[in-house]
Design a protein around this motif. Structure first.
Motif, PDB file in Angstrom:
ATOM      1  N   LEU A   1       0.828  -1.211   0.000  1.00  0.00           N
ATOM      2  CA  LEU A   1       0.000   0.000   0.000  1.00  0.00           C
ATOM      3  C   LEU A   1       0.860   1.258   0.000  1.00  0.00           C
ATOM      4  O   LEU A   1       0.538   2.230  -0.676  1.00  0.00           O
ATOM      5  N   ARG A   2       1.966   1.238   0.758  1.00  0.00           N
ATOM      6  CA  ARG A   2       2.820   2.438   0.799  1.00  0.00           C
ATOM      7  C   ARG A   2       3.419   2.748  -0.570  1.00  0.00           C
ATOM      8  O   ARG A   2       3.654   3.902  -0.910  1.00  0.00           O
ATOM      9  N   HIS A   3       3.656   1.677  -1.386  1.00  0.00           N
ATOM     10  CA  HIS A   3       4.149   1.909  -2.742  1.00  0.00           C
ATOM     11  C   HIS A   3       3.062   2.550  -3.603  1.00  0.00           C
ATOM     12  O   HIS A   3       3.340   3.427  -4.428  1.00  0.00           O
ATOM     13  N   GLU A   4       1.831   2.065  -3.417  1.00  0.00           N
ATOM     14  CA  GLU A   4       0.711   2.638  -4.176  1.00  0.00           C
ATOM     15  C   GLU A   4       0.518   4.109  -3.806  1.00  0.00           C
ATOM     16  O   GLU A   4       0.296   4.963  -4.662  1.00  0.00           O
ATOM     17  N   LEU A   5       0.612   4.423  -2.508  1.00  0.00           N
ATOM     18  CA  LEU A   5       0.440   5.805  -2.058  1.00  0.00           C
ATOM     19  C   LEU A   5       1.582   6.700  -2.520  1.00  0.00           C
ATOM     20  O   LEU A   5       1.393   7.898  -2.736  1.00  0.00           O
ATOM     21  N   ALA A   6       2.759   6.109  -2.682  1.00  0.00           N
ATOM     22  CA  ALA A   6       3.926   6.893  -3.098  1.00  0.00           C
ATOM     23  C   ALA A   6       3.737   7.513  -4.473  1.00  0.00           C
ATOM     24  O   ALA A   6       4.356   8.541  -4.793  1.00  0.00           O
ATOM     25  N   ALA A   7       2.878   6.914  -5.306  1.00  0.00           N
ATOM     26  CA  ALA A   7       2.638   7.449  -6.649  1.00  0.00           C
ATOM     27  C   ALA A   7       2.089   8.870  -6.602  1.00  0.00           C
ATOM     28  O   ALA A   7       2.310   9.666  -7.522  1.00  0.00           O
ATOM     29  N   PHE A   8       1.396   9.214  -5.495  1.00  0.00           N
ATOM     30  CA  PHE A   8       0.788  10.539  -5.394  1.00  0.00           C
ATOM     31  C   PHE A   8       1.800  11.621  -5.045  1.00  0.00           C
ATOM     32  O   PHE A   8       1.451  12.793  -4.974  1.00  0.00           O
ATOM     33  N   LYS A   9       3.053  11.223  -4.809  1.00  0.00           N
ATOM     34  CA  LYS A   9       4.111  12.207  -4.625  1.00  0.00           C
ATOM     35  C   LYS A   9       4.661  12.674  -5.967  1.00  0.00           C
ATOM     36  O   LYS A   9       5.407  13.654  -6.029  1.00  0.00           O
ATOM     37  N   ASN A  10       4.297  11.966  -7.037  1.00  0.00           N
ATOM     38  CA  ASN A  10       4.770  12.298  -8.374  1.00  0.00           C
ATOM     39  C   ASN A  10       3.929  13.449  -8.945  1.00  0.00           C
ATOM     40  O   ASN A  10       2.710  13.329  -9.105  1.00  0.00           O
ATOM     41  N   VAL A  11       4.572  14.554  -9.236  1.00  0.00           N
ATOM     42  CA  VAL A  11       3.863  15.739  -9.747  1.00  0.00           C
ATOM     43  C   VAL A  11       3.129  15.429 -11.039  1.00  0.00           C
ATOM     44  O   VAL A  11       2.018  15.926 -11.272  1.00  0.00           O
ATOM     45  N   GLN A  12       3.713  14.585 -11.899  1.00  0.00           N
ATOM     46  CA  GLN A  12       3.085  14.264 -13.183  1.00  0.00           C
ATOM     47  C   GLN A  12       1.771  13.499 -12.989  1.00  0.00           C
ATOM     48  O   GLN A  12       0.816  13.695 -13.739  1.00  0.00           O
ATOM     49  N   VAL A  13       1.717  12.628 -11.991  1.00  0.00           N
ATOM     50  CA  VAL A  13       0.476  11.905 -11.686  1.00  0.00           C
ATOM     51  C   VAL A  13      -0.600  12.891 -11.247  1.00  0.00           C
ATOM     52  O   VAL A  13      -1.749  12.831 -11.710  1.00  0.00           O
ATOM     53  N   LEU A  14      -0.240  13.821 -10.359  1.00  0.00           N
ATOM     54  CA  LEU A  14      -1.205  14.806  -9.873  1.00  0.00           C
ATOM     55  C   LEU A  14      -1.670  15.740 -10.989  1.00  0.00           C
ATOM     56  O   LEU A  14      -2.854  16.099 -11.055  1.00  0.00           O
ATOM     57  N   LEU A  15      -0.755  16.128 -11.874  1.00  0.00           N
ATOM     58  CA  LEU A  15      -1.135  16.987 -12.999  1.00  0.00           C
ATOM     59  C   LEU A  15      -2.086  16.264 -13.945  1.00  0.00           C
ATOM     60  O   LEU A  15      -3.046  16.855 -14.449  1.00  0.00           O
ATOM     61  N   ALA A  16      -1.832  14.971 -14.194  1.00  0.00           N
ATOM     62  CA  ALA A  16      -2.722  14.195 -15.064  1.00  0.00           C
ATOM     63  C   ALA A  16      -4.119  14.111 -14.460  1.00  0.00           C
ATOM     64  O   ALA A  16      -5.130  14.218 -15.175  1.00  0.00           O
ATOM     65  N   MET A  17      -4.191  13.927 -13.143  1.00  0.00           N
ATOM     66  CA  MET A  17      -5.502  13.862 -12.483  1.00  0.00           C
ATOM     67  C   MET A  17      -6.213  15.213 -12.530  1.00  0.00           C
ATOM     68  O   MET A  17      -7.435  15.274 -12.723  1.00  0.00           O
ATOM     69  N   ALA A  18      -5.465  16.287 -12.371  1.00  0.00           N
ATOM     70  CA  ALA A  18      -6.060  17.618 -12.473  1.00  0.00           C
ATOM     71  C   ALA A  18      -6.583  17.864 -13.890  1.00  0.00           C
ATOM     72  O   ALA A  18      -7.654  18.464 -14.081  1.00  0.00           O
ATOM     73  N   MET A  19      -5.830  17.404 -14.899  1.00  0.00           N
ATOM     74  CA  MET A  19      -6.300  17.516 -16.289  1.00  0.00           C
ATOM     75  C   MET A  19      -7.587  16.723 -16.482  1.00  0.00           C
ATOM     76  O   MET A  19      -8.490  17.138 -17.217  1.00  0.00           O
ATOM     77  N   THR A  20      -7.683  15.572 -15.824  1.00  0.00           N
ATOM     78  CA  THR A  20      -8.890  14.753 -15.911  1.00  0.00           C
ATOM     79  C   THR A  20     -10.088  15.498 -15.344  1.00  0.00           C
ATOM     80  O   THR A  20     -11.160  15.549 -15.958  1.00  0.00           O
ATOM     81  N   VAL A  21      -9.913  16.088 -14.148  1.00  0.00           N
ATOM     82  CA  VAL A  21     -11.013  16.826 -13.510  1.00  0.00           C
ATOM     83  C   VAL A  21     -11.471  17.987 -14.391  1.00  0.00           C
ATOM     84  O   VAL A  21     -12.671  18.155 -14.657  1.00  0.00           O
ATOM     85  N   LEU A  22     -10.524  18.778 -14.884  1.00  0.00           N
ATOM     86  CA  LEU A  22     -10.868  19.984 -15.638  1.00  0.00           C
ATOM     87  C   LEU A  22     -11.335  19.659 -17.052  1.00  0.00           C
ATOM     88  O   LEU A  22     -12.330  20.225 -17.529  1.00  0.00           O
ATOM     89  N   GLY A  23     -10.621  18.748 -17.727  1.00  0.00           N
ATOM     90  CA  GLY A  23     -10.966  18.431 -19.111  1.00  0.00           C
ATOM     91  C   GLY A  23     -12.327  17.780 -19.231  1.00  0.00           C
ATOM     92  O   GLY A  23     -13.184  18.224 -20.009  1.00  0.00           O
ATOM     93  N   PHE A  24     -12.557  16.733 -18.441  1.00  0.00           N
ATOM     94  CA  PHE A  24     -13.859  16.069 -18.533  1.00  0.00           C
ATOM     95  C   PHE A  24     -14.944  16.909 -17.878  1.00  0.00           C
ATOM     96  O   PHE A  24     -16.116  16.815 -18.241  1.00  0.00           O
ATOM     97  N   GLY A  25     -14.546  17.733 -16.897  1.00  0.00           N
ATOM     98  CA  GLY A  25     -15.505  18.663 -16.332  1.00  0.00           C
ATOM     99  C   GLY A  25     -16.038  19.620 -17.388  1.00  0.00           C
ATOM    100  O   GLY A  25     -17.214  19.984 -17.382  1.00  0.00           O
ATOM    101  N   GLY A  26     -15.178  20.016 -18.324  1.00  0.00           N
ATOM    102  CA  GLY A  26     -15.616  20.881 -19.414  1.00  0.00           C
ATOM    103  C   GLY A  26     -16.730  20.253 -20.233  1.00  0.00           C
ATOM    104  O   GLY A  26     -17.681  20.930 -20.647  1.00  0.00           O
ATOM    105  N   VAL A  27     -16.633  18.938 -20.445  1.00  0.00           N
ATOM    106  CA  VAL A  27     -17.661  18.221 -21.206  1.00  0.00           C
ATOM    107  C   VAL A  27     -18.999  18.275 -20.470  1.00  0.00           C
ATOM    108  O   VAL A  27     -20.038  18.622 -21.039  1.00  0.00           O
ATOM    109  N   PHE A  28     -18.983  17.922 -19.187  1.00  0.00           N
ATOM    110  CA  PHE A  28     -20.243  17.785 -18.457  1.00  0.00           C
ATOM    111  C   PHE A  28     -20.832  19.111 -18.008  1.00  0.00           C
ATOM    112  O   PHE A  28     -21.997  19.166 -17.624  1.00  0.00           O
ATOM    113  N   ALA A  29     -20.041  20.185 -18.056  1.00  0.00           N
ATOM    114  CA  ALA A  29     -20.637  21.503 -17.808  1.00  0.00           C
ATOM    115  C   ALA A  29     -21.730  21.763 -18.836  1.00  0.00           C
ATOM    116  O   ALA A  29     -22.797  22.299 -18.518  1.00  0.00           O
ATOM    117  N   ALA A  30     -21.468  21.358 -20.089  1.00  0.00           N
ATOM    118  CA  ALA A  30     -22.442  21.573 -21.165  1.00  0.00           C
ATOM    119  C   ALA A  30     -23.496  20.477 -21.204  1.00  0.00           C
ATOM    120  O   ALA A  30     -24.703  20.743 -21.299  1.00  0.00           O
TER     121      ALA A  30
END
Length: 402
Positions: A189-218
């Protein structure tokens, strides 16, 4: 593509159907239980929240379980949730059934993405992920309209019973076709949690929230937009949603194919075009033909981002990708909830039914900015590695001279 992907796609089809079919059956459910439409809408909200919190929870619980067995357990949970919904004697029990079914959603797609990527060669991973998500997109073209028709003619309980049967087919497919691959050695589990220290993983998730959020706003407000602004009849909303679903299918497959060749350029094009199309929707919404074409484009461009974003999370969470992959599925639902709320805010403020399109355009543009930022940081981080790699041979040559 391996047949195991078909089993995953069947499961995804059932999950996609149960997630969205409730929207077309809210009046029938509200009438049967004697509750208001807004109260019945809690069945949608409860499911979305269940996905958000269930994705990491179920993945963490399954860290010590082989992935095939975990997928089977998740399909069993999905079947149980839909049976509870079909047989629920009260509204509160049905809400429980919806939440139970939703707990399987994020973890199934998260673990399924990892399994799908592992089944194929490295240069086909995004295509394999897209193949699994095809089940979700096809659900919007076939499963949701058919489930709505069945629910309106034979009763909504029959719809949820039929979705439970789809779950049984998905479970049987996983049991029969998905290879029994053991968990990777040393992954905790600690290895799985360690992935969230990676800035690229967090940026990809933020892109997911904003990009797909753009779709469902409409798309969340497509019914009032198409009937009050474009001038469509109320009955036309169903086939407009089918058009949206067809766009999703095409965009998902194209996104998977090109993400394997050029992942970041695929994101630049899809997010940039999505922002432009959403902005233009404020104008095209006043014309029937133009608005119908725009709905297809929004579905296509929105889902063209799904395989590359999911693959990017897997690439940067290497070694322990399962939890990050599942949380990214929850990020899609967070984007849906955020954008639906923002769209409601601008409508309530008196800006009209087309105002959510501007919200969507801003969200998609913000996702594009994050994509560029992600690429810049990635190039910056790769420079020291290249310098170190080039310095080693030079040092060796100097040692030989001395």
């Amino acid at each position: 593509m391996p047949l195991a992907l078909l089993a995953l796609a069947i499961g995804a089809f059932g999950i996609g159907t149960t997630e969205f079919v409730i929207m077309g059956l809210l009046p029938e459910v509200a009438s049967d239980y004697g509750v208001s439409i807004p109260t019945a809408g809690l069945l949608v909200t409860g499911y979305a929240l269940g996905v958000m919190f269930g994705a990491p929870l179920m993945t963490v619980l399954g860290t010590k379980i082989p992935r095939k067995r975990m997928l089977m357990l998740l399909m069993g949970l999905f079947i149980a949730g839909n049976l509870i919904s079909a047989l629920a004697p009260s509204f509160s029990v049905m809400l429980v059934g919806r939440v139970v079914a939703s707990l399987a959603h994020g973890a199934f797609f998260g673990i399924g993405s990892v399994v799908a990527a592992d089944l194929v060669a490295p240069d086909k991973k995004a295509g394999a992920i897209a193949m699994m998500f095809t089940g979700l997109t096809v659900a919007n073209v076939v499963g949701v309209p058919l489930g709505t028709l069945i629910g309106q003619s034979a009763g909504w309980r029959v719809t949820f019973a039929a979705v439970a049967v789809l779950g049984v087919l998905g479970l049987a497919g996983v049991a029969r076709l998905v290879p029994d691959v053991p968990q990777a050695e040393g992954v905790r589990l600690r290895h799985e949690l360690a992935a969230f220290k990676n800035v690229q993983v967090l940026l990809a998730m933020a892109m997911t929230v904003l990009g797909f959020g753009g779709v469902f706003a409409a798309i969340t407000y497509i019914a009032p937009m198409m009937t009050h602004v474009a001038g469509f009849a109320d009955g036309s909303v169903t086939w407009l949603l089918v058009l949206f679903g067809l766009g999703m299918v095409g965009g998902n497959l194209v996104g998977g194919r090109f993400a394997d060749r050029a992942l970041m350029p695929m994101l630049y094009v899809s997010l940039g075009a999505l922002a432009v199309v959403l902005a233009l929707f404020t104008l095209t919404a006043h014309n029937k033909i133009a608005s119908a074409v725009t709905v297809v484009l929004i579905g296509a461009l929105g889902f063209a981002t799904v395989p590359p974003l999911q693959k990017r999370v897997l690439d940067h969470a290497h070694g322990a990708p399962t939890l990050a992959s599942a949380v990214n599925i929850g990020a899609f639902n967070l984007g849906n909830a955020l954008s639906a709320w923002l769209g409601g805010v601008v409508i309530a403020a008196g800006f009209g039914y087309t105002a959510p399109n501007w919200v969507g355009a801003v969200l998609a543009a913000a996702a594009l900015v994050l994509a560029f930022l992600s690429a810049v940081l990635e190039r910056r981080d790769s420079v020291p590695s290249a310098v170190v790699a080039g310095a080693a041979p030079a040092a060796q040559r100097a040692a030989v001279h001395h």
